[in-house]
Design an enzyme around this catalytic site. Structure first.
Site, PDB file in Angstrom:
ATOM      1  N   GLY B  88       0.866  -1.175   0.000  1.00  0.00           N
ATOM      2  CA  GLY B  88       0.000   0.000   0.000  1.00  0.00           C
ATOM      3  C   GLY B  88       0.896   1.216   0.000  1.00  0.00           C
ATOM      4  CB  ALA B 122       4.274  -0.647   1.632  1.00  0.00           C
ATOM      5  CD  GLU B 194       4.981  -4.854 -10.771  1.00  0.00           C
ATOM      6  OE1 GLU B 194       4.383  -5.413 -11.703  1.00  0.00           O
ATOM      7  OE2 GLU B 194       4.612  -3.770 -10.254  1.00  0.00           O
TER       8      GLU B 194
END
Ligand SMILES: [Ca+2]
Ligand SMILES: [Ca+2]
Lengths: 239, 239
Positions: B88, B122, B194
């Protein structure tokens, strides 16, 4: 009278440093200004940065004093005819403004004494209420995110539309600003796309340049504005 | 023994929440763990976030307690069998960890008592020395950028290669990390694309997943590492 030229980006794709806004710079500083105080704190190599700014401003008819060459930076602000804060890393810039006790001094000179202020990218971020809506990486820790506060709202420079073809899962710019507005009491955010800028003269604010801006308000749908739009309503603190 | 699973991203393009790392989660928590303490602080809607995490973890055979439902968050960490901090906004997450006095408590449980720690995005940033290399917007002001410090280096999650066709003039990810390394004394930054993640077991660190990572060291050229690489050298604090 407060006079600000808040530019989204220093360099537009395919052109040179400040080329895309050189006419705006000329008419902003006009013939009244002879020397501009440049603040290169957002980049690491200040000598090189001052050289680039000096070359560009000289080509437009202005001499540049770089604040990093001044013996006393506060005194340099006190004597400045005009101020230009360049882009780079917003955290580094704001920390350095605080370290040199310049935040209050610049605010006073611009708001109380009408010294014209130009900012680009990070230099535009620090002109607003806070740096909460910068795109930069937090490479250093400033004592606060509160900034010079020359306008009562926030700006997101280099505003970028969501790329519908992207496979990257990091937050889009719009999602980031939405997260900011999930926090209570957060002000408007004016997303300035590359190529546009905001001119503020007293209580009048006008969008200039060649691209649109997108205004984000907490709890309301966002709104697009074209160059030439009157955005004076943003200067009312109650936004 | 310190056990960490630091994931770059919660959702990989085209698949569901944590789908791309579910085998890694299973082997990380194994059958030893029955309940995972989830920390939803990085997102605004904690109830909804806890529901998503709970559904996913239940499908893998683990019960989830969300820390925002605990009467005493410090006590919840003290009793946790395992911890998962979700992604987040990194600033919101770290501020909330400090506000609830959890930074030291989590560090102690993970480093001294061997409680397994999983982070995503995060939640991976806050597991490192500091959040100086997050990609997130600084929507709130935490008391420090120093983080839990479970490893002696920094991570950049969602690491993104420069797009040679982009006309956008904001800094590339590589330029941002280079700016970080212009600051004195800054540690290594592991750019996790990613799809990849870092597994730490004691003094051993291994890159897992399906994509490469890029390691940035101050004053040295960056280096690419493929899944399966042994990155244990990063755990030596003298990096
Ligand atoms: Ca910047
Ligand atoms: Ca994020």
């Amino acid at each position: 009278m407060r006079r600000l030229l808040l530019v989204s980006n220093s360099t537009l794709y395919g052109s040179g440093y400040l080329d895309h806004c050189e006419e705006n710079i000329r008419s902003f500083f006009s013939r009244d200004v002879k020397r501009v105080l440049f603040v290169p704190y957002a980049l690491h190599d200040r000598d090189e940065y001052a050289k680039i700014a000096r070359n560009k401003f000289q080509s437009l008819g202005y001499e540049v004093d770089s604040i990093h060459e001044a013996a006393d930076p506060v005194e340099a602000v006190r004597k400045a005819e005009a101020i230009f804060i360049g882009g780079g890393n917003t955290f580094r810039l704001l920390k350095c403004l605080y370290d040199n006790k310049l935040v209050t001094e610049i605010r006073k000179r611009v708001l109380e004494e009408g010294v014209p202020y130009m900012g680009s990218s990070a230099g535009t971020n620090v002109a607003t209420i806070s740096i909460n809506t910068t795109n930069d990486m937090p490479i250093v820790f400033p004592p606060s995110f509160s900034a010079i506060g020359l306008v009562p709202f926030n700006i997101n420079p280099h505003y970028l539309d969501t790329d519908p073809n992207s496979r990257h899962m990091g937050e889009t710019r719009e999602q980031r600003i939405t997260q900011f507005h999930e926090e209570p009491g957060t002000p408007c955010v004016l997303g300035l796309r590359e190529g546009c800028m905001l001119l503020v003269e007293g209580d009048k604010a006008t969008l200039l340049g060649t691209t649109k801006a997108r205004l984000f308000m907490r709890g309301q749908p966002s709104v697009e504005y074209s160059p030439g739009s009157d955005l004076s309503f943003l200067l009312t603190a109650a936004q």
